[in-house]
Scaffold this motif. Structure first.
Motif, short mmCIF file in Angstrom:
data_model
loop_
_atom_site.label_atom_id
_atom_site.label_comp_id
_atom_site.label_asym_id
_atom_site.label_seq_id
_atom_site.Cartn_x
_atom_site.Cartn_y
_atom_site.Cartn_z
N PHE A 17 -33.29 5.57 56.27
CA PHE A 17 -34.66 5.86 56.73
C PHE A 17 -35.56 4.98 55.52
O PHE A 17 -36.64 4.61 56.11
CB PHE A 17 -34.76 7.31 56.50
N GLY A 18 -35.12 5.01 54.42
CA GLY A 18 -36.04 4.34 53.51
C GLY A 18 -35.84 2.83 53.95
O GLY A 18 -36.92 2.22 53.61
N GLU A 19 -34.91 2.21 54.16
CA GLU A 19 -34.76 0.78 54.75
C GLU A 19 -35.58 0.81 55.98
O GLU A 19 -36.27 -0.21 55.90
CB GLU A 19 -33.33 0.66 55.10
N LEU A 20 -35.73 1.63 56.71
CA LEU A 20 -36.63 1.35 57.94
C LEU A 20 -37.94 1.71 57.51
O LEU A 20 -38.90 1.07 58.24
CB LEU A 20 -36.32 2.84 59.11
N ALA A 21 -38.43 2.30 56.58
CA ALA A 21 -39.88 2.35 56.08
C ALA A 21 -40.28 0.95 55.47
O ALA A 21 -41.53 0.85 55.53
CB ALA A 21 -40.00 3.43 54.88
N GLY A 22 -39.27 0.02 55.35
CA GLY A 22 -39.77 -1.43 55.31
C GLY A 22 -40.41 -2.01 56.36
O GLY A 22 -40.75 -3.29 55.94
#
Length: 139
Positions: A118-123
């Motif tokens: 989910f942190g990667e998707l926040a990129g």
């Protein structure tokens, strides 16, 4: 002779259209049918199993375990979406693949890996999935 000229004209127009749409169109087309479609099918299958077979107690602190057949489907989703991320980095399905991997990890109870995805998707701040990705962590 006219038939041959018409075929040549059509071939040139077809090549021009393929060139005009570029490799992106072909990349998205092959990615969709080779990896993304199957991953979505497995993910929907797993979510349906989880919805129907997993009984949740309202005041239960711990998430219930996912049934084995849903776990198998989630493994397939993680594998297919990881392959998509590895081999089709230019496709239009990257964000959806990351979201499905994150949700799959969450359903399996691997919250650390889910948060990482989910942190990667926040990129991808302009993503259509940005609101859904941010929802649990709204201030």
């Amino acid at each position: 002779r006219d038939v041959l000229n018409n075929k040549i004209k059509y071939a040139i127009v077809l090549l021009f259209l393929v060139f005009l749409t570029g490799c992106g169109f072909w990349e998205n087309f092959t990615t969709y049918f080779n990896r993304y479609f199957n991953a979505v099918q497995k993910f929907e299958e797993a979510e349906e199993i989880i919805k129907t077979e997993v009984k949740r107690d309202l005041f239960e602190f711990k998430e219930p375990r996912v049934p084995g057949n849903a776990n198998t489907a989630l493994d397939a989703v993680i594998t297919k979406c990881s392959n998509l991320l590895q081999w089709n980095q230019e496709s239009a399905y990257i964000e959806e693949a990351i979201m499905m991997i994150g949700k799959s990890y969450y359903y399996r109870g691997n919250y650390t890996k889910a948060l990482r995805k989910f942190g990667e998707l926040a990129g991808f701040p302009d993503s259509d999935l940005a609101l859904e990705n941010r929802w649990p962590r709204l201030p």
